[in-house]
Design a protein around this motif. Structure first.
Motif, PDB file in Angstrom:
ATOM      1  N   ALA A   4       0.851  -1.189   0.000  1.00 57.92           N
ATOM      2  CA  ALA A   4       0.000   0.000   0.000  1.00 57.92           C
ATOM      3  C   ALA A   4       0.887   1.240   0.000  1.00 57.92           C
ATOM      4  CB  ALA A   4      -0.903  -0.012   1.224  1.00 57.92           C
ATOM      5  N   ARG A   5       0.474   2.233  -0.764  1.00 55.70           N
ATOM      6  CA  ARG A   5       1.242   3.490  -0.835  1.00 55.70           C
ATOM      7  C   ARG A   5       0.636   4.493   0.144  1.00 55.70           C
ATOM      8  NH1 ARG A   5       0.147   1.783  -5.837  1.00 55.70           N
ATOM      9  NH2 ARG A   5      -1.548   3.279  -6.053  1.00 55.70           N
ATOM     10  N   VAL A   6       1.474   5.010   1.036  1.00 55.87           N
ATOM     11  CA  VAL A   6       1.016   5.928   2.083  1.00 55.87           C
ATOM     12  C   VAL A   6       1.720   7.269   1.917  1.00 55.87           C
ATOM     13  CG1 VAL A   6       0.828   6.337   4.568  1.00 55.87           C
ATOM     14  CG2 VAL A   6       0.620   4.000   3.662  1.00 55.87           C
ATOM     15  N   ALA A   7       0.952   8.351   1.972  1.00 54.54           N
ATOM     16  CA  ALA A   7       1.507   9.700   1.880  1.00 54.54           C
ATOM     17  C   ALA A   7       1.190  10.466   3.164  1.00 54.54           C
ATOM     18  CB  ALA A   7       0.945  10.436   0.663  1.00 54.54           C
ATOM     19  N   ILE A   8       1.945  11.537   3.391  1.00 55.05           N
ATOM     20  CA  ILE A   8       1.829  12.294   4.645  1.00 55.05           C
ATOM     21  C   ILE A   8       1.682  13.779   4.339  1.00 55.05           C
ATOM     22  CG2 ILE A   8       3.031  12.944   6.775  1.00 55.05           C
ATOM     23  CD1 ILE A   8       4.585  10.218   6.443  1.00 55.05           C
ATOM     24  N   LEU A   9       0.690  14.408   4.969  1.00 52.68           N
ATOM     25  CA  LEU A   9       0.491  15.858   4.855  1.00 52.68           C
ATOM     26  C   LEU A   9       0.582  16.463   6.248  1.00 52.68           C
ATOM     27  CD1 LEU A   9      -0.321  18.559   3.641  1.00 52.68           C
ATOM     28  CD2 LEU A   9      -2.707  17.777   3.594  1.00 52.68           C
ATOM     29  N   ASP A  10       1.698  17.150   6.514  1.00 54.42           N
ATOM     30  CA  ASP A  10       1.905  17.819   7.801  1.00 54.42           C
ATOM     31  C   ASP A  10       2.962  18.890   7.592  1.00 54.42           C
ATOM     32  OD1 ASP A  10       1.405  16.760  11.066  1.00 54.42           O
ATOM     33  OD2 ASP A  10       2.741  18.443  10.591  1.00 54.42           O
ATOM     34  N   ASP A  11       2.745  20.070   8.131  1.00 53.68           N
ATOM     35  CA  ASP A  11       3.690  21.167   7.895  1.00 53.68           C
ATOM     36  C   ASP A  11       4.877  21.140   8.846  1.00 53.68           C
ATOM     37  OD1 ASP A  11       1.930  21.806   9.991  1.00 53.68           O
ATOM     38  OD2 ASP A  11       2.442  23.927   9.845  1.00 53.68           O
ATOM     39  N   ASP A  12       4.848  20.299   9.866  1.00 47.96           N
ATOM     40  CA  ASP A  12       5.932  20.243  10.842  1.00 47.96           C
ATOM     41  C   ASP A  12       6.977  19.214  10.400  1.00 47.96           C
ATOM     42  OD1 ASP A  12       7.544  19.562  13.095  1.00 47.96           O
ATOM     43  OD2 ASP A  12       6.078  20.560  14.366  1.00 47.96           O
ATOM     44  N   PRO A  13       8.214  19.650  10.094  1.00 47.86           N
ATOM     45  CA  PRO A  13       9.242  18.701   9.620  1.00 47.86           C
ATOM     46  C   PRO A  13       9.500  17.555  10.602  1.00 47.86           C
ATOM     47  CG  PRO A  13       9.961  20.963   9.290  1.00 47.86           C
ATOM     48  CD  PRO A  13       8.725  21.041  10.134  1.00 47.86           C
ATOM     49  N   ALA A  14       9.490  17.859  11.899  1.00 46.58           N
ATOM     50  CA  ALA A  14       9.763  16.811  12.891  1.00 46.58           C
ATOM     51  C   ALA A  14       8.659  15.757  12.885  1.00 46.58           C
ATOM     52  CB  ALA A  14       9.885  17.439  14.279  1.00 46.58           C
ATOM     53  N   ILE A  15       7.427  16.195  12.726  1.00 43.41           N
ATOM     54  CA  ILE A  15       6.315  15.238  12.718  1.00 43.41           C
ATOM     55  C   ILE A  15       6.293  14.461  11.407  1.00 43.41           C
ATOM     56  CG2 ILE A  15       3.788  15.047  12.739  1.00 43.41           C
ATOM     57  CD1 ILE A  15       3.763  17.280  14.795  1.00 43.41           C
ATOM     58  N   ARG A  16       6.615  15.120  10.292  1.00 41.99           N
ATOM     59  CA  ARG A  16       6.708  14.375   9.021  1.00 41.99           C
ATOM     60  C   ARG A  16       7.763  13.280   9.139  1.00 41.99           C
ATOM     61  NH1 ARG A  16       6.665  19.403   6.508  1.00 41.99           N
ATOM     62  NH2 ARG A  16       8.833  19.191   5.840  1.00 41.99           N
ATOM     63  N   GLU A  17       8.898  13.624   9.754  1.00 39.77           N
ATOM     64  CA  GLU A  17       9.960  12.627   9.913  1.00 39.77           C
ATOM     65  C   GLU A  17       9.500  11.489  10.819  1.00 39.77           C
ATOM     66  OE1 GLU A  17      13.564  14.312  11.371  1.00 39.77           O
ATOM     67  OE2 GLU A  17      14.582  12.385  11.588  1.00 39.77           O
ATOM     68  N   HIS A  18       8.798  11.841  11.908  1.00 40.56           N
ATOM     69  CA  HIS A  18       8.305  10.817  12.842  1.00 40.56           C
ATOM     70  C   HIS A  18       7.328   9.877  12.139  1.00 40.56           C
ATOM     71  CE1 HIS A  18       6.845   9.025  16.552  1.00 40.56           C
ATOM     72  NE2 HIS A  18       5.611   9.399  16.263  1.00 40.56           N
ATOM     73  N   LEU A  19       6.378  10.441  11.392  1.00 42.94           N
ATOM     74  CA  LEU A  19       5.397   9.602  10.705  1.00 42.94           C
ATOM     75  C   LEU A  19       6.044   8.793   9.583  1.00 42.94           C
ATOM     76  CD1 LEU A  19       2.356  12.074  10.544  1.00 42.94           C
ATOM     77  CD2 LEU A  19       2.645  10.097  12.045  1.00 42.94           C
ATOM     78  N   THR A  20       7.050   9.370   8.931  1.00 48.88           N
ATOM     79  CA  THR A  20       7.770   8.630   7.889  1.00 48.88           C
ATOM     80  C   THR A  20       8.446   7.398   8.478  1.00 48.88           C
ATOM     81  OG1 THR A  20       8.165  10.591   6.531  1.00 48.88           O
ATOM     82  CG2 THR A  20       9.685   8.749   6.248  1.00 48.88           C
ATOM     83  N   GLU A  21       9.065   7.575   9.651  1.00 48.14           N
ATOM     84  CA  GLU A  21       9.722   6.439  10.302  1.00 48.14           C
ATOM     85  C   GLU A  21       8.701   5.344  10.640  1.00 48.14           C
ATOM     86  OE1 GLU A  21      11.684   8.104  13.658  1.00 48.14           O
ATOM     87  OE2 GLU A  21      13.359   8.930  12.493  1.00 48.14           O
ATOM     88  N   ILE A  22       7.518   5.765  11.086  1.00 42.69           N
ATOM     89  CA  ILE A  22       6.483   4.779  11.427  1.00 42.69           C
ATOM     90  C   ILE A  22       6.033   4.023  10.182  1.00 42.69           C
ATOM     91  CG2 ILE A  22       4.099   4.527  12.235  1.00 42.69           C
ATOM     92  CD1 ILE A  22       4.629   6.856  14.143  1.00 42.69           C
TER      93      ILE A  22
END
Length: 220
Positions: A4-22
């Motif tokens: 499954a392809r998952v994308a992330i929309l968040d303006d906070d770089p730290a949270i984008r990185e956290h969700l990317t790791e997950i």
């Protein structure tokens, strides 16, 4: 079976990185991309065609809730809200706009992965507090969409949020503030989102200035 392809929309770089790791920690998912704005997220939907989008609410160019309709119209893309906005009005608006699930950012990585899996499987994961609002709405006991949660007078800063502004006023970065307060950078990001919403501001400097002017922050 393809991942499954998952994308992330968040303006906070730290949270984008956290969700990317997950997301990338699970072999069943491929990261389709990340976006800090709704405009970039719309481009991702068209170019990368993700199966699921993790979406924040407060974004520089609008509300993530307004992105839900676009994602659904362009492609049958699942939308799982991941946000620090846990107030009744936001929860109800997101679900009414078509969000497939609603989780708060303080959810554990395991809960977020479970939420992604459930959403892709046709479920509707909802954090307990958000579920309470939805149940009240269905029962007709909840207030209508006229909340005053954006009114700073109705939502004063918490003690932790004031502590965070105090360290920001000293010039500390996210990571430095996290170390000073013994919390994670992700938690700092959640507090910052809440502060911005309560004070109706868009930067740390503006938040410190507004908090001082409103008497909620005192600098020696």
């Amino acid at each position: 079976m393809a991942n499954a392809r998952v994308a992330i929309l968040d303006d906070d770089p730290a949270i984008r990185e956290h969700l990317t790791e997950i997301v990338t920690s699970c072999p069943d998912y491929d990261l389709a991309g990340t976006a800090p704005t709704i405009a970039r997220a719309r481009d991702l939907v068209v170019r990368k065609q993700p199966d699921l989008f993790l979406v924040d609410v407060g974004l520089p160019d609008g509300s993530g809730i307004d992105f839900i309709g676009f994602a659904k119209q362009q492609r049958d893309c699942k939308v799982l809200m991941i946000t620090s906005f846990g107030d009744r009005e936001t929860v109800v608006r997101a679900l009414e706009a078509g969000a497939d699930g609603y989780l708060l950012k303080d959810s554990t990585p395991a809960s977020i992965l479970d939420g992604i899996a459930a959403t892709l499987d046709g479920g509707a994961p909802i954090s307990p507090s958000a579920a309470t609002y939805l149940l009240e709405r269905l029962q007709g006991d909840g207030p209508q969409a006229t909340s005053t949660s954006d009114d700073p007078d109705a939502a004063p800063l918490t003690a932790r949020e004031v502590e965070l502004l105090e360290v920001f006023a000293k010039g500390m970065s996210y990571k430095e503030a996290a170390r000073a307060l013994d919390i994670s950078p992700l938690t700092v990001g959640n507090h910052v989102k809440s502060i911005y919403r309560k004070l109706a501001v868009h930067s740390r400097g503006e938040a410190v200035y507004t908090a001082i002017r409103s008497g909620q922050l005192k600098i020696d």
